[in-house]
Enzyme design. Structure first.
Site: not given
Length: 383
Positions: A26, A28, A101, A179-181, A184, A320
């Site tokens: 994932p 952004t 996600q 998303h538990g990382a 957030y 990336r």
């Protein structure tokens, strides 16, 4: 060049047969309208990257209460579902597989950046670090202290995750990643300095600290099926001022609670502060996706191969590399050079720096055309 383990097909449990072990992580990219609907160009972007074994989308807010920034996409309204349906249709037409996600911002967000214009809520009233934060108009503003969530707020957040997961399936996604990382909401309940509560969701014990994460996972699994649900964790990640003095006991307890639930996968980020992969892999008996590039150098092909050879991971996520190399698996297979990222347009609003990176095949055609033109020019000069 023959396929190696990283590039060979892999039968990934409930994920089915994947063409390779490379997962697009994932990332952004801010290609949504102000109301959170993904722009049409988002479908092109993900379809271009459909050769990944699995795509996990950028973080998507489950409701306006969880919106963490301007032009972040959502999965709450009919327009959101329709926008994401265009994305999933395009990816599936290109032969890919894609998970959504779900990312609740918690303390992230600013009233100027949120659809409802409200102050974000979080486990505790602790300011996000660093400040200032980005707001519309390419400006910055001081971060706002979040409102501490009530028990009703917590129950609402769980329901929001469930509703968004159902919307994701309605939009054609193959599954959902929670998303538990990376600082957030779920991570905010797990970490030391963002969760100062003294109730059953806070400091009383490790069981209290993991309670919210467990409730969200179980509720979403009940709603869409555990086989279509993944969870991402980043134990000890200091991003955005997060602090976890001793993450091991917390995350061991969390995995002990979730290991037998039949999730599609665990997506685990390693870091120098805490060797999460080595510590937690023995406690997870399902598919494990490893990420070793967060807050460090981009993951190379060699690093991915080493991870698989070590037995610490079944799949490896790349971030990336996929931004500027939409056909990253093909480039790895050919031993081709990777293209650099257009940093100036990383978070722009259009196709530039987003869908205009050529594939290896397109590069070859361009070189052939240039060579042909040069040859014709030279011939013309001689005659």
């Amino acid at each position: 060049m023959t396929n190696t383990t990283l590039l060979a097909p892999y039968s990934a449990g409930t994920l089915g047969l994947l063409p390779n072990r490379m997962v697009m992580a994932p990332m952004t990219r801010l290609r949504a309208t102000a109301d959170g609907t993904p722009l049409p160009v988002v479908a092109d972007y993900y379809a271009q990257r459909a050769s990944a074994g699995l795509i996990v989308t950028e973080g998507i807010w489950p409701s306006s209460r969880g919106q963490s920034g301007w032009r972040y996409p959502g999965l709450e309204t009919a327009a959101h579902i329709e926008g994401w349906r265009r994305v999933t249709d395009a990816v599936h037409a290109a032969g890919g597989r894609i998970y959504a996600q779900l990312m609740h911002g918690g303390r992230h967000g600013h009233p100027l950046s949120r659809v409802d214009g409200d102050v974000p809520a979080a486990p505790s009233a602790v300011l996000v670090d660093p400040s200032p934060v980005h707001v519309p108009g390419h400006r910055k503003a001081d971060a706002v202290t979040p409102r501490e969530m009530t028990r009703d707020d917590i129950r609402t957040a769980v329901r929001d995750f469930v509703a968004a997961a159902r919307n994701a399936i309605a939009a054609g996604f193959d599954g959902v990643e929670l998303h538990g990382a990376n600082s957030y909401l779920i991570h905010q309940f797990l970490a030391d300095n963002s969760n100062l509560r003294d109730d059953e969701y806070g400091r009383g014990s490790i069981a209290d600290r993991i309670r919210f994460a467990v409730e969200v996972v179980r509720a979403v699994a009940d709603a869409i099926g555990a086989a279509r649900l993944g969870l991402r964790l980043s134990p000890g990640n200091p991003q955005f001022g997060m602090a976890e003095a001793d993450p091991g006991p917390v995350y061991r307890a969390l995995l002990d609670e979730l290991d037998g639930t039949g999730l599609a996968y665990l997506h685990l980020t390693d870091n120098d502060r805490y060797p999460a992969l080595a510590d937690l892999r023995p406690r997870w008996h399902g598919v494990l996706i490893a990420n070793v590039g967060e807050n460090g150098d981009p993951t190379t092909r060699e690093a991915g191969e080493a991870l698989l050879a070590s037995g610490l991971a079944d799949l490896v996520s790349y971030g990336r590399g996929f931004i500027s190399n939409p056909d990253l698996p093909e480039r790895f297979a050919a031993g081709a050079a990777l293209r650099p990222i257009d940093e100036a347009h990383l978070y722009a609003e259009g196709a530039e720096g987003y869908t205009d990176y050529p594939s290896l095949a397109q590069e070859s055609r361009l070189v052939s055309a240039q060579t042909s033109a040069q040859t014709s020019a030279q011939t013309s000069t001689r005659t």
